[in-house]
Design a protein around this motif. Sequence first.
Motif, mmCIF file in Angstrom:
data_model
loop_
_atom_site.group_PDB
_atom_site.id
_atom_site.type_symbol
_atom_site.label_atom_id
_atom_site.label_comp_id
_atom_site.label_asym_id
_atom_site.label_seq_id
_atom_site.Cartn_x
_atom_site.Cartn_y
_atom_site.Cartn_z
ATOM 1 N N ALA A 211 33.924 80.597 94.314
ATOM 2 C CA ALA A 211 33.570 79.664 95.395
ATOM 3 C C ALA A 211 32.756 80.350 96.492
ATOM 4 C CB ALA A 211 34.845 79.062 95.988
ATOM 5 N N ALA A 212 32.771 81.684 96.496
ATOM 6 C CA ALA A 212 32.015 82.408 97.522
ATOM 7 C C ALA A 212 30.507 82.272 97.303
ATOM 8 C CB ALA A 212 32.425 83.881 97.515
ATOM 9 N N ARG A 213 30.075 81.810 96.117
ATOM 10 C CA ARG A 213 28.636 81.556 95.907
ATOM 11 C C ARG A 213 28.474 80.139 95.355
ATOM 12 N NH1 ARG A 213 24.669 84.782 91.775
ATOM 13 N NH2 ARG A 213 23.121 83.113 91.782
ATOM 14 N N PRO A 214 28.593 79.146 96.253
ATOM 15 C CA PRO A 214 28.624 77.745 95.798
ATOM 16 C C PRO A 214 27.392 77.363 94.982
ATOM 17 C CG PRO A 214 29.034 77.918 98.176
ATOM 18 C CD PRO A 214 28.651 79.283 97.713
ATOM 19 N N SER A 215 26.220 77.932 95.294
ATOM 20 C CA SER A 215 25.018 77.520 94.564
ATOM 21 C C SER A 215 25.153 77.837 93.076
ATOM 22 C CB SER A 215 23.780 78.205 95.128
ATOM 23 O OG SER A 215 23.910 79.604 94.962
ATOM 24 N N ALA A 216 25.875 78.930 92.762
ATOM 25 C CA ALA A 216 26.037 79.297 91.354
ATOM 26 C C ALA A 216 26.914 78.282 90.621
ATOM 27 C CB ALA A 216 26.631 80.700 91.235
ATOM 28 N N ILE A 217 27.895 77.723 91.344
ATOM 29 C CA ILE A 217 28.749 76.713 90.702
ATOM 30 C C ILE A 217 27.893 75.504 90.338
ATOM 31 C CG2 ILE A 217 30.764 75.204 90.988
ATOM 32 C CD1 ILE A 217 31.838 77.156 93.018
ATOM 33 N N GLY A 218 27.055 75.098 91.300
ATOM 34 C CA GLY A 218 26.171 73.953 91.050
ATOM 35 C C GLY A 218 25.249 74.227 89.876
ATOM 36 N N GLU A 219 24.715 75.461 89.832
ATOM 37 C CA GLU A 219 23.779 75.814 88.758
ATOM 38 C C GLU A 219 24.488 75.749 87.399
ATOM 39 O OE1 GLU A 219 20.773 79.484 87.954
ATOM 40 O OE2 GLU A 219 21.674 79.382 89.937
ATOM 41 N N GLY A 220 25.697 76.364 87.342
ATOM 42 C CA GLY A 220 26.466 76.392 86.091
ATOM 43 C C GLY A 220 26.814 74.980 85.636
ATOM 44 N N ALA A 221 27.269 74.144 86.606
ATOM 45 C CA ALA A 221 27.654 72.767 86.263
ATOM 46 C C ALA A 221 26.424 72.002 85.752
ATOM 47 C CB ALA A 221 28.256 72.073 87.477
ATOM 48 N N GLY A 222 25.285 72.265 86.371
ATOM 49 C CA GLY A 222 24.047 71.598 85.951
ATOM 50 C C GLY A 222 23.711 71.934 84.506
#
Length: 488
Positions: A211-222
């Motif tokens: 969660a410390a790098r939220p953009s990566a979560i969005g990228e992975g989910a995408g």
Amino acid sequence: MTEPARPARADVLVVGAGPAGLAAAAAAWRAGARVVLLDAQGEPGGQYWRHPPGAGPDRHHDPDGYVRLQAALAAGVAGGGIDHRRGHQVWRVIAGEEGHAVHAVHAVRSSPGGAEAGIEVGARALVLATGAYERALPFPGWDVPGVLTTGAAQALLAEHGVPASRRVVVGGTGPFLLPVAAGLAEAGARVVGVFEAGDPRAWLSRWRDVAARPSAIGEGAGYLARLAWYGIRVVPRAAVVAAHGSERVEGVTVARLDDGWRAVPGSARRVECDAVAVGWGFTPRIELAVQAGCATRPGPDGAPLVDADDVGASSVPGVYAAGEVTGVAGAPLALVEGHAAGAAAAAYAAGRPAPVEAPAPAGLLRFAAAMHAAHPVRDGWIDWLRPDTLVCRCEEVPLARVEEAIGELGAEDARTVKLLTRCGMGWCQGRICGEAVARLVAVRAGRPDDAAANLRSFADRPLAAPMRLDLFADLGAHEGPTRDREPL
Ligand SMILES: Cc1cc2nc3c(=O)[nH]c(=O)nc-3n(C[C@H](O)[C@H](O)[C@H](O)COP(=O)(O)OP(=O)(O)OC[C@H]3O[C@@H](n4cnc5c(N)ncnc54)[C@H](O)[C@@H]3O)c2cc1C
């Protein structure tokens, strides 16, 4: 712009024009340094912003960041502050002696027509931003045409718009499998499956770091959403353990894995395909730093990396390192590190104290640590091999010869295996087989902790790239900083 072949001199020389090197060159130039930027590729951007010549600013990742750095580079080149030399493969770095810190770098320039020429650059400070290369592991049939690394499959797409084949299997471990599979599907390939050897649930146990790098979560989910849209299954705890075919790949065997990555008995099944893209994460590309004498240390995945402080200063005065050469942690951190190292190198070259930089965002470091924890490479892959499986493809050395060197001839480290078998002596100089030999000998000799030292020994080379002998001869034909050693 035509590129001069004369020896160049700089305040700051940056090797590598990926995110870290571009950020370093821009920061050093803004700090008033004369900068030479060398890169082996024809286009700036490194692995992250790989693109064909003449492509517009549209990039898969962070296009704004690319446009900003590209604009700084163009302004620096136009004003004469940055000498950007494309297509220059650096094969040798010689660190300056204490108190006379003029570093020398030798590179080979290749032009589109195939002509090559050697050049020398002398600089007061060096920034090594050479990135990482893809980790490869052998398996039966990995020498059959149609077996690629995931990076090669992505490079084919990014630079040439070509999918690896029509029916592709993607395998290995790490988040990189997802963009490769999604890219292949978007380019029209049928991705038969993605076989992830790790257990994605491991991410959950580190959710705070993730969660410390939220953009990566969005990228992975995408990426997962795109794979689902194309009907591509991601199969966890499973791997491609063999490829089949003679003229080209006709299918692969996939198997479920236990916690140590041994194939679960009875789980093997054949999957038809005509190409397979496999990748096992990335290894810092440290050979130039090793030549310069920079200290290295094992990273979280056991791969050696350059030991550098917050501004990228290595153990050698005037030699800085930035980006994935200091640890595989993603492009956003490479940008931050490149900026800090470029500014510090410019200050060093000018005899000023290093500027105080804000520390790298903790979230990026925590995310990288979580990624390494979630995708370790376990030693069970060794059990997938057969005695005739080639470990070193360049020199055609099968597993049986490596086992003989260790078991019967008493080799206890990778260097001895190399001398006894020629593993790592071919064209790739151990970049492909080095990881396998390093781990194999560490495991078989009962010294698993020696894998990093074994791998580092493959990076210790007098030449970082294959080189024509006549180019050596040319080096004597003009003056250069290695000979005159004048202060700049
Ligand atoms: C094959 C591959 C594919 C990747 N794909 C993705 C992705 O899809 N998504 C993502 O988020 N991350 C991806 N990554 C990771 C991402 O590219 C890195 O996090 C980021 O590029 C690191 O930036 P860097 O500047 O440290 O290194 P890089 O971008 O790797 O740049 C290093 C540069 O140094 C140059 N170089 C190296 N050695 C020499 C030499 N001896 N002489 C001259 N030049 C040299 C190389 O040509 C390269 O241009 C990928 C990495 C690799 C290796």
